[in-house]
Design a protein around this motif. Structure first.
Motif, mmCIF file in Angstrom:
data_model
loop_
_atom_site.group_PDB
_atom_site.id
_atom_site.type_symbol
_atom_site.label_atom_id
_atom_site.label_comp_id
_atom_site.label_asym_id
_atom_site.label_seq_id
_atom_site.Cartn_x
_atom_site.Cartn_y
_atom_site.Cartn_z
ATOM 1 N N THR A 172 29.043 18.709 12.477
ATOM 2 C CA THR A 172 29.969 19.196 11.453
ATOM 3 C C THR A 172 31.407 18.848 11.801
ATOM 4 O OG1 THR A 172 28.447 21.007 10.957
ATOM 5 C CG2 THR A 172 30.710 21.243 10.179
ATOM 6 N N LEU A 176 34.002 16.618 9.629
ATOM 7 C CA LEU A 176 35.338 17.105 9.312
ATOM 8 C C LEU A 176 36.400 16.089 9.719
ATOM 9 C CD1 LEU A 176 37.259 19.373 8.408
ATOM 10 C CD2 LEU A 176 37.093 20.315 10.716
ATOM 11 N N ILE A 179 36.512 13.232 7.258
ATOM 12 C CA ILE A 179 37.180 13.604 6.005
ATOM 13 C C ILE A 179 38.693 13.679 6.203
ATOM 14 C CG2 ILE A 179 37.442 15.489 4.343
ATOM 15 C CD1 ILE A 179 34.401 16.012 4.804
ATOM 16 N N PRO A 222 28.715 18.334 3.977
ATOM 17 C CA PRO A 222 30.128 18.142 3.624
ATOM 18 C C PRO A 222 30.488 16.687 3.373
ATOM 19 C CG PRO A 222 29.892 18.775 5.934
ATOM 20 C CD PRO A 222 28.563 18.992 5.284
ATOM 21 N N VAL A 225 29.483 16.170 -0.203
ATOM 22 C CA VAL A 225 30.224 16.936 -1.211
ATOM 23 C C VAL A 225 31.720 16.633 -1.180
ATOM 24 C CG1 VAL A 225 30.823 19.271 -1.977
ATOM 25 C CG2 VAL A 225 28.507 18.779 -1.178
ATOM 26 N N ILE A 226 32.319 16.634 0.016
ATOM 27 C CA ILE A 226 33.766 16.465 0.139
ATOM 28 C C ILE A 226 34.141 15.014 0.415
ATOM 29 C CG2 ILE A 226 35.837 17.378 1.256
ATOM 30 C CD1 ILE A 226 34.186 19.736 2.183
#
Length: 313
Positions: A172, A176, A179, A222, A225-226
């Motif tokens: 994760t 992050l 992103i 994520p 989605v992001i």
């Protein structure tokens, strides 16, 4: 002076001696900026790296507050509202812990949240260059991706990459960082030159590698989605044809990581397709049930752990 005398050239300003607002940095702020960047750069393979970076900024913020170097400005209002929200969350959570009579060590996780205000003061006074901080995030992802590839390729069997952290948390964090790098590619202050954009692009790609090799389905979510909005932010100045060409990059990365010896990508996908995720589904059912029964005060931590363990079994 003779009017024909050419003017003395003025040397260009060194941007490395100025903060993000273009102001000259003090030696302390300059050293702090590099120390924070160094901590971030190793934060994926050294879990205390981000804590060290935050602690340095908090200590600097406390010093600026006590010495008067920080003065309230109207632009601080959004930060103050956010920090007050953090403080209310920490105080409310601590009150719930006290209500349930839990052990004192359970309060410790909320103490750093109370330092968010000092962190904001340190950030505002130091005003580190976004380009340097973005490069630090990219360096962390690049370093972790290289370590992940080496760890998985030499494992001898299917292996989920991790360093000190469990695979889910590690993956994760990698997602992050990917992103963050993609978002900062669209931020002019962080991507001032082609070389800086290249570093951020490499960081984004390596963050994806970390997430994939962790084998964590929770880390892939994520990215799914992001990731697309962050990608559009990073390529907002490109034509749709060029955007489409850039989309081939994550596809190539995913294919290469899936074919890496001992890679967890394909086995984890097969597991999800054949078995789903019964443990996670059970956790959601227990959480929803306990929320309906105790919507305001929750349940003691030990009770929650016991019910989750029972659900998993």
């Amino acid at each position: 002076m003779n009017s024909s005398t050419p003017p003395t050239p003025i040397p260009p300003e060194d941007s490395t001696n100025r903060n993000s607002r273009g102001e000259a940095k003090s030696p302390i702020a300059a050293a702090l900026e590099w120390a924070v960047a160094a901590c971030i750069a190793v934060s994926l393979i050294w879990p205390l790296g981000m804590m060290a970076a935050s602690s340095l900024l908090m200590a600097f913020g406390l010093w600026c507050f006590l010495s008067g170097r920080w003065k309230w400005q109207p632009t601080d209002k959004p930060s103050a509202i956010m920090n007050a929200t953090f403080a209310a969350y920490a105080a409310g959570s601590a009150a719930v812990i006290w209500l349930h009579g839990e052990a004192p060590e359970n309060y410790e996780q909320y103490l750093p949240v109370l330092g968010a205000g000092l962190l904001a003061v340190g950030l505002r006074v130091a005003a580190p260059r976004p380009s340097l901080i973005g490069s630090a995030f990219a360096a962390a992802a690049i370093l972790a991706a290289a370590a992940c590839i080496a760890q998985v390729a030499t494992a001898g069997e299917m292996h989920r990459a991790r360093f000190f952290l469990v695979s889910t948390t590690f993956g994760t964090m990698g997602a992050l960082y990917a992103i963050i790098c993609m978002a900062m590619m669209g931020w002019t202050a962080a991507a001032e030159s082609g070389s800086q954009r290249a570093v951020l692009a490499a960081g984004a790609a390596c963050g994806v590698i970390v997430a994939l090799l962790s084998g964590s389905k929770g880390a892939w979510l994520p990215l799914a989605v992001i990731g697309p909005p962050a990608f559009l932010c990073a390529t907002r100045k490109h034509s749709w044809r060029r955007k489409t060409a850039w989309l081939a990059v994550p596809a190539v990365i995913a294919g290469a990581m899936a074919l890496l010896p001992n890679s967890p990508v394909i086995p984890r996908i097969k597991e999800a397709l054949h078995e789903g995720d019964p443990c996670r589904l059970a956790y959601w059912h227990v959480s929803a049930k306990l929320f309906r029964e105790h919507p305001w005060t929750g349940v003691p931590r030990d009770d929650l752990r016991q019910q989750l363990d029972s659900a998993a079994l």
